[in-house]
Scaffold this motif. Sequence first.
Motif, short mmCIF file in Angstrom:
data_model
loop_
_atom_site.label_atom_id
_atom_site.label_comp_id
_atom_site.label_asym_id
_atom_site.label_seq_id
_atom_site.Cartn_x
_atom_site.Cartn_y
_atom_site.Cartn_z
N UNK A 166 0.96 -1.12 -0.10
CA UNK A 166 0.04 0.18 0.11
C UNK A 166 0.83 1.18 0.05
N UNK A 167 1.87 1.45 -0.74
CA UNK A 167 2.67 2.48 -1.15
C UNK A 167 4.10 2.57 -0.59
N UNK A 168 4.36 1.25 -0.23
CA UNK A 168 5.96 1.17 0.43
C UNK A 168 6.85 1.02 -0.63
N UNK A 169 8.41 1.05 -0.21
CA UNK A 169 9.29 0.65 -0.90
C UNK A 169 9.37 -1.02 -1.43
N UNK A 170 9.77 -1.31 -2.62
CA UNK A 170 9.88 -2.79 -2.79
C UNK A 170 11.17 -3.15 -2.20
N UNK A 171 11.77 -4.59 -2.23
CA UNK A 171 12.79 -5.11 -1.50
C UNK A 171 14.02 -4.53 -1.85
N UNK A 172 14.20 -4.18 -3.27
CA UNK A 172 15.52 -3.96 -3.83
C UNK A 172 15.91 -2.25 -3.72
N UNK A 173 14.71 -1.54 -2.76
CA UNK A 173 14.67 -0.38 -2.75
C UNK A 173 14.62 0.05 -1.39
N UNK A 174 14.58 -0.75 -0.35
CA UNK A 174 14.32 -0.31 0.73
C UNK A 174 15.29 0.82 1.55
N UNK A 175 16.55 0.56 1.29
CA UNK A 175 17.65 1.34 1.64
C UNK A 175 17.86 2.75 0.58
N UNK A 176 17.39 2.81 -0.21
CA UNK A 176 17.26 3.87 -1.25
C UNK A 176 17.39 5.20 -0.42
N UNK A 177 16.26 5.46 0.34
CA UNK A 177 16.15 6.91 0.81
C UNK A 177 17.20 7.20 2.02
N UNK A 178 17.61 6.20 2.58
CA UNK A 178 18.95 6.50 3.29
C UNK A 178 20.21 6.94 2.72
N UNK A 179 20.33 5.79 1.43
CA UNK A 179 21.71 6.12 0.96
C UNK A 179 21.59 7.53 -0.07
N UNK A 180 20.32 8.10 -0.27
CA UNK A 180 20.36 9.19 -0.93
C UNK A 180 20.69 10.37 -0.31
N UNK A 181 20.83 10.37 0.92
CA UNK A 181 20.90 11.44 2.14
C UNK A 181 22.54 11.78 1.63
N UNK A 182 23.34 10.73 1.56
CA UNK A 182 24.93 11.16 1.17
C UNK A 182 25.16 11.18 -0.32
N UNK A 183 24.21 11.23 -1.22
CA UNK A 183 24.30 11.23 -2.48
C UNK A 183 24.63 12.61 -2.93
N UNK A 184 25.84 12.68 -3.96
CA UNK A 184 26.30 13.85 -4.27
C UNK A 184 26.23 13.83 -5.90
N UNK A 185 25.67 14.87 -6.58
CA UNK A 185 25.34 14.81 -7.96
C UNK A 185 26.64 15.46 -8.48
N UNK A 186 26.98 15.09 -9.94
CA UNK A 186 27.91 15.58 -10.72
C UNK A 186 27.68 15.66 -12.04
N UNK A 187 28.34 16.84 -12.76
CA UNK A 187 27.80 17.14 -14.18
C UNK A 187 26.56 17.44 -14.56
N UNK A 188 25.88 18.21 -13.58
CA UNK A 188 24.54 18.53 -13.92
C UNK A 188 23.73 17.46 -14.22
N UNK A 189 23.65 16.24 -13.14
CA UNK A 189 23.06 15.21 -13.66
C UNK A 189 21.40 15.30 -13.65
N UNK A 190 20.79 14.89 -14.49
CA UNK A 190 19.49 14.87 -14.95
C UNK A 190 18.90 13.42 -14.45
N UNK A 191 17.72 13.43 -14.30
CA UNK A 191 16.96 12.27 -14.03
C UNK A 191 15.67 12.11 -14.57
#
Length: 741
Positions: A391-416
């Motif tokens: 009902x709206x939760x992260x799937x198994x291979x993405x449950x740590x994504x939001x935590x890891x995103x905190x330390x993420x740094x974008x390079x080269x004007x990264x688009x998504x």
Amino acid sequence: MLRKWHGLPGLIAALVLVTLAVTGAILGLAPALDRAGAVVPPAGEVSVAELAGRVVANYPGTEQIVRELSGQVIVYYSQNGQAGADLINPVTGDSLGAYQPSAFFVWIKNLHRSFLLDTPGRMMAGISAALMLVVCLSGLVLLARRCGGWRALMRPMAGTGSKRLHAEIARLAVLGLLLSALTGSFLSAQRFGLLPEVSDLGPGFPAEVSGGQPRPVDRLQALSEVDLNDLRELVFPYPDDPQDVYSLTTSGGSGFVDPATGELLQFQPRSNGSVVQQWIMRLHTGEGLWWLGLILGVAALAVPALSVTGAIVWWQRRRSSSQAVKNAPAAEADVIVLVGSEGGSTWGFARALEQGLTSVGFQVHCAEMNALETTYPEASLLLVLTSTYGDGDAPASARRFMVRLRDFRACNALKYAVLGFGDRQFAHFCRFALEVDAALAGKGLSRIQPVELIDRCSAERFSDWGEGLGTALGAPLSLSHDPMPPRTSRLELAGRVDYGLAVQAPTSILRFRLAGEGQRWQSRFFRSGSNSLPTFEAGDLLGILPPGSEEARFYSLASSSSDGVLEICVRKQPGGLCSGYLHGLQPGECIDAFIRHNPEFRPATGPVPVIMIGAGAGIGPLIGFIRKNTARNPMYLYWGGRSPNSDFLYQPELGHYLEDQRLTGLSTAFSRSEEKAYVQDRLLQDQTALRQMVDTGAQILVCGGRDMAAGVKQVLEEILRPLRLEVDDLRAQGRYLEDVY
């Protein structure tokens, strides 16, 4: 260009369209055959009350009367404990023979709708209908050009050979084919969520019923005022329940009839959208319009001839292509593809994307979302493909994504860009994908294109998204992926226990075993050649494919593999394709099903109290957890039903589990009892004890309908407020788990 739009789709889909056409022609006979076997009195000659009286005289155990659009009248009855169904003469009420749908026409219908290939086949049929629509429209324009204008369409044609033959056949058949293609495309678009599907929920159960002595059914005024030809369904009340009513469905709407007064209660007319939707279905199938079914069938027979002549006319094209896939290292890739998947289906789309990007020269690195790195030095584009779990939760291979995103740094004007996969039947459709999109924007990344949400793994929508991405990248990108359906096993119904008929909420406990295996089970796999199932636990899901549908419905398992059966608890939903199918099963009959593991819905182990909350059929996995509690850890069950005399599910088992202490405490609430209580009321009554258990680390499991779960959450927020806790706090700690539908 117009000739390409006409010829290319027809050539590509020729074999598929021929299959659709031939099966459609056969199905076109069904309405005429049904009509030929029906007794249809003139309008105004027989009322529903007269019909019901004649039927009851011959079938004292009548439970339901159905009038098909063909005019056939079917009575469903019970005699000596055995259920039966007969076709009847509405004028006399006499039997015309047992009612048994033709297995041949059922098989042909499945071939027509899905090529016997489940959901991919449904998708293929829908796309083929759209292609047929393109072919018909472009063909009409080409015909007009050939004949010298629209007014000259019916004049004699010049020319010889295949071109002349192709045009002559098309001119005769095009209107019938256009109607079939247009209605078929509409229905397929609704099927896959591209167009809204209108559904009338029907009136709520009447608040006030007289409860007096029932009159003979042929003397009920409301039924006397309804002509037989307007009847769709009449469901009889439960014999021993004075508060039960007749449920009446007509061509104009639905309502209830008081069995004592004969008064029509809470009649709800059909919505305009529902009427339009039914007419589209009738125009496509010919149901109730037998003459149209024959016309459409004859038109469909033109498709094989058109395919042959069209292929001869078009025969001048050739193409070839080759692709290779190479997963580049993350530090060297210029495109990063991250995947969030629970059951693996999203990976297929990701591999197709990786292959497509690689083929046009990009260096692509593909990994799960949990593997998000701190930075990607060479990447200019980040693509996220993710499903949403439950009902709206992260799937198994993405449950740590939001935590890891905190330390993420974008390079080269990264688009998504984010591509979400989900199912629109869930209230929070693709919610996790939307959260990921917002989180990436919050990191300062800019979108190369807006977030796209795909319903039920639509290959067509995925392809469209790929075209848009290719345009944004300035490179042609053609993506194609059809997810394979799950592998099913044949299960045999070993036994059933039925509840709830008296309160208009039929609910059954169904126990299945592997077909042909009897009671022989293995600890790891069931033995049956290729027909095998993995081990499973209570709380896992049983996916069932009902006849006439390639869309699986999921039911929580109340058993584990060591119990020797697959046990589910199913409430019959009004108009529910799968629940109706399951409720109609008799012991010995078989279904096609598969296991989907659900490890995120499990009770805690050890001495920590487990508080289980459910209503109706939501008791299924909860009873399974109790059954396995041989260590006698503290378990408390709060459960709500309608009537203690009709639908107290698992009552004997719960009593036994209380005695042997596998269940520590039981609190029930019944909405149609004298106190009219709900499970939320019981929680409020025990709020002090509940707060104490939560404060000492208790876990809460909730299973049942979405509305019930929302009400339970609201009450628990109030109960937890003195502890300065919220439900979301417990959810984040793994102490609040939901299995809702």
